[in-house]
Scaffold this motif. Structure first.
Motif, PDB file in Angstrom:
ATOM      1  N   ARG A 253       0.821  -1.216   0.000  1.00 43.83           N
ATOM      2  CA  ARG A 253       0.000   0.000   0.000  1.00 43.83           C
ATOM      3  C   ARG A 253       0.853   1.264   0.000  1.00 43.83           C
ATOM      4  N   ALA A 254       2.117   1.118   0.334  1.00 42.82           N
ATOM      5  CA  ALA A 254       3.029   2.268   0.339  1.00 42.82           C
ATOM      6  C   ALA A 254       3.622   2.551  -1.049  1.00 42.82           C
ATOM      7  N   ILE A 255       3.393   1.655  -2.001  1.00 46.53           N
ATOM      8  CA  ILE A 255       3.910   1.858  -3.358  1.00 46.53           C
ATOM      9  C   ILE A 255       3.200   3.057  -3.983  1.00 46.53           C
ATOM     10  N   ASP A 256       3.970   3.951  -4.575  1.00 43.98           N
ATOM     11  CA  ASP A 256       3.394   5.094  -5.279  1.00 43.98           C
ATOM     12  C   ASP A 256       3.021   4.627  -6.687  1.00 43.98           C
ATOM     13  N   VAL A 257       1.786   4.160  -6.831  1.00 40.29           N
ATOM     14  CA  VAL A 257       1.349   3.616  -8.116  1.00 40.29           C
ATOM     15  C   VAL A 257       1.194   4.696  -9.185  1.00 40.29           C
ATOM     16  N   SER A 258       1.160   5.954  -8.779  1.00 41.47           N
ATOM     17  CA  SER A 258       1.034   7.026  -9.778  1.00 41.47           C
ATOM     18  C   SER A 258       2.244   7.038 -10.714  1.00 41.47           C
ATOM     19  N   GLU A 259       3.378   6.517 -10.251  1.00 40.87           N
ATOM     20  CA  GLU A 259       4.567   6.430 -11.100  1.00 40.87           C
ATOM     21  C   GLU A 259       4.392   5.411 -12.228  1.00 40.87           C
ATOM     22  N   LEU A 260       3.363   4.597 -12.123  1.00 41.95           N
ATOM     23  CA  LEU A 260       3.114   3.561 -13.129  1.00 41.95           C
ATOM     24  C   LEU A 260       1.943   3.930 -14.050  1.00 41.95           C
ATOM     25  N   THR A 261       1.504   5.162 -13.998  1.00 38.19           N
ATOM     26  CA  THR A 261       0.370   5.610 -14.802  1.00 38.19           C
ATOM     27  C   THR A 261       0.622   5.338 -16.288  1.00 38.19           C
ATOM     28  N   ASP A 262      -0.361   4.681 -16.884  1.00 39.28           N
ATOM     29  CA  ASP A 262      -0.359   4.337 -18.309  1.00 39.28           C
ATOM     30  C   ASP A 262       0.810   3.455 -18.734  1.00 39.28           C
ATOM     31  N   ARG A 263       1.360   2.705 -17.805  1.00 38.42           N
ATOM     32  CA  ARG A 263       2.446   1.777 -18.132  1.00 38.42           C
ATOM     33  C   ARG A 263       1.877   0.367 -18.245  1.00 38.42           C
ATOM     34  N   ARG A 264       2.619  -0.464 -18.943  1.00 42.25           N
ATOM     35  CA  ARG A 264       2.310  -1.898 -19.030  1.00 42.25           C
ATOM     36  C   ARG A 264       3.134  -2.573 -17.941  1.00 42.25           C
ATOM     37  N   VAL A 265       2.471  -3.209 -16.983  1.00 45.35           N
ATOM     38  CA  VAL A 265       3.138  -3.759 -15.818  1.00 45.35           C
ATOM     39  C   VAL A 265       3.020  -5.280 -15.794  1.00 45.35           C
ATOM     40  N   VAL A 266       4.170  -5.926 -15.627  1.00 40.55           N
ATOM     41  CA  VAL A 266       4.209  -7.375 -15.432  1.00 40.55           C
ATOM     42  C   VAL A 266       4.469  -7.609 -13.959  1.00 40.55           C
ATOM     43  N   VAL A 267       3.539  -8.284 -13.300  1.00 42.58           N
ATOM     44  CA  VAL A 267       3.731  -8.656 -11.898  1.00 42.58           C
ATOM     45  C   VAL A 267       4.411 -10.019 -11.902  1.00 42.58           C
ATOM     46  N   LYS A 268       5.656 -10.027 -11.424  1.00 46.74           N
ATOM     47  CA  LYS A 268       6.463 -11.240 -11.454  1.00 46.74           C
ATOM     48  C   LYS A 268       5.753 -12.362 -10.703  1.00 46.74           C
ATOM     49  N   GLY A 269       5.769 -13.544 -11.293  1.00 48.28           N
ATOM     50  CA  GLY A 269       5.002 -14.646 -10.742  1.00 48.28           C
ATOM     51  C   GLY A 269       5.778 -15.698  -9.982  1.00 48.28           C
TER      52      GLY A 269
ATOM     53  N   LEU B  41      -3.175  -1.400  -8.871  1.00 51.35           N
ATOM     54  CA  LEU B  41      -2.677  -1.045 -10.199  1.00 51.35           C
ATOM     55  C   LEU B  41      -3.787  -0.735 -11.202  1.00 51.35           C
ATOM     56  N   ARG B  42      -4.879  -1.444 -11.131  1.00 50.07           N
ATOM     57  CA  ARG B  42      -5.929  -1.357 -12.140  1.00 50.07           C
ATOM     58  C   ARG B  42      -6.352   0.067 -12.495  1.00 50.07           C
ATOM     59  N   PRO B  43      -6.572   0.961 -11.523  1.00 51.51           N
ATOM     60  CA  PRO B  43      -7.034   2.304 -11.898  1.00 51.51           C
ATOM     61  C   PRO B  43      -6.010   3.155 -12.663  1.00 51.51           C
ATOM     62  N   VAL B  44      -4.723   2.797 -12.610  1.00 56.53           N
ATOM     63  CA  VAL B  44      -3.714   3.694 -13.189  1.00 56.53           C
ATOM     64  C   VAL B  44      -2.949   3.134 -14.384  1.00 56.53           C
ATOM     65  N   VAL B  45      -2.793   1.829 -14.479  1.00 60.25           N
ATOM     66  CA  VAL B  45      -1.934   1.270 -15.519  1.00 60.25           C
ATOM     67  C   VAL B  45      -2.690   1.031 -16.823  1.00 60.25           C
ATOM     68  N   LYS B  46      -1.914   0.881 -17.885  1.00 59.36           N
ATOM     69  CA  LYS B  46      -2.479   0.556 -19.194  1.00 59.36           C
ATOM     70  C   LYS B  46      -2.848  -0.926 -19.240  1.00 59.36           C
ATOM     71  N   SER B  47      -1.953  -1.769 -18.672  1.00 57.09           N
ATOM     72  CA  SER B  47      -2.245  -3.203 -18.634  1.00 57.09           C
ATOM     73  C   SER B  47      -1.492  -3.859 -17.487  1.00 57.09           C
ATOM     74  N   ILE B  48      -2.051  -4.986 -17.046  1.00 63.36           N
ATOM     75  CA  ILE B  48      -1.429  -5.808 -16.007  1.00 63.36           C
ATOM     76  C   ILE B  48      -1.244  -7.195 -16.599  1.00 63.36           C
ATOM     77  N   LEU B  49      -0.031  -7.695 -16.457  1.00 59.08           N
ATOM     78  CA  LEU B  49       0.305  -9.045 -16.898  1.00 59.08           C
ATOM     79  C   LEU B  49       0.884  -9.790 -15.701  1.00 59.08           C
ATOM     80  N   TYR B  50       0.762 -11.096 -15.704  1.00 60.85           N
ATOM     81  CA  TYR B  50       1.311 -11.922 -14.631  1.00 60.85           C
ATOM     82  C   TYR B  50       2.352 -12.852 -15.218  1.00 60.85           C
ATOM     83  N   GLY B  51       3.481 -12.993 -14.554  1.00 60.79           N
ATOM     84  CA  GLY B  51       4.501 -13.947 -14.984  1.00 60.79           C
ATOM     85  C   GLY B  51       5.825 -13.282 -15.230  1.00 60.79           C
TER      86      GLY B  51
END
Length: 169
Positions: free
Chosen positions: A112-128, A146-156
């Motif tokens: 919850r301390a992560i500043d997700v605004s730095e990831l705005t409109d980015r494609r993010v891979v959450v390491k699996g 992440l959902r409200p700010v990123v362009k996409s979320i990927l897992y793996g």
């Protein structure tokens, strides 16, 4: 002449988020109320208060305390308050529950301390995969954040992933 090797993953603009980086590093110590109970079953206020006075609380210096009771009995809510008052000058943090509960709460606080605004409109891979056991609760929380700010979320991994979310254009 050899063909130049191109790192397509590096060029993809993907940002890899490794949840292991947010895994709690604090030492968690379980504080069991059971030995402080009369016959390890009944909380008697006078004896409980006296038992708390005899504890060397400095042994918990800068540690996270998980307060639990490993016997099935009724613990009045004020008893937890007494433990907190005694422990507070020494501990880093305090949670009601077992070690896993404290670990989960610490982990969630880190996420919850992560500043997700730095990831705005980015494609993010959450390491699996990794060396530490990251519970499903962490993946739920990071997806929610992440959902409200990123362009996409990927897992793996960047080279092999599962699409989770893609913002509509």
């Amino acid at each position: 002449m050899a063909e130049e090797i191109v790192n397509k993953v590096a060029q993809s603009g993907l940002y890899t988020l490794d949840l292991e980086e947010y895994y709690p590093k604090d030492e968690i110590v379980v504080f069991d109320l059971k030995p402080l109970l009369f016959m390890e079953m009944i909380l008697k206020e006078k004896e409980f208060r006296a038992a708390l006075q005899t504890i060397d609380w400095s042994q918990y210096q800068d540690k996270v305390l998980a307060i639990t009771c490993t016997v099935d009995t009724i613990i009045p809510l004020w008893a937890y308050m007494l433990v907190a008052v005694h422990a507070e000058p020494y501990i880093k943090n305090l949670y009601l529950g077992d070690r896993q509960t404290a670990l989960q709460e610490l982990f969630l606080a880190n996420l919850r301390a992560i500043d997700v605004s730095e990831l705005t409109d980015r494609r993010v891979v959450v390491k699996g995969c990794g060396d530490l056991s990251v519970g499903g609760f962490a993946y739920l929380e990071i997806a929610r954040r992440l959902r409200p700010v990123v362009k996409s979320i990927l897992y793996g991994e960047a080279c092999s992933n599962v699409p989770i979310f893609k913002k509509k254009q």
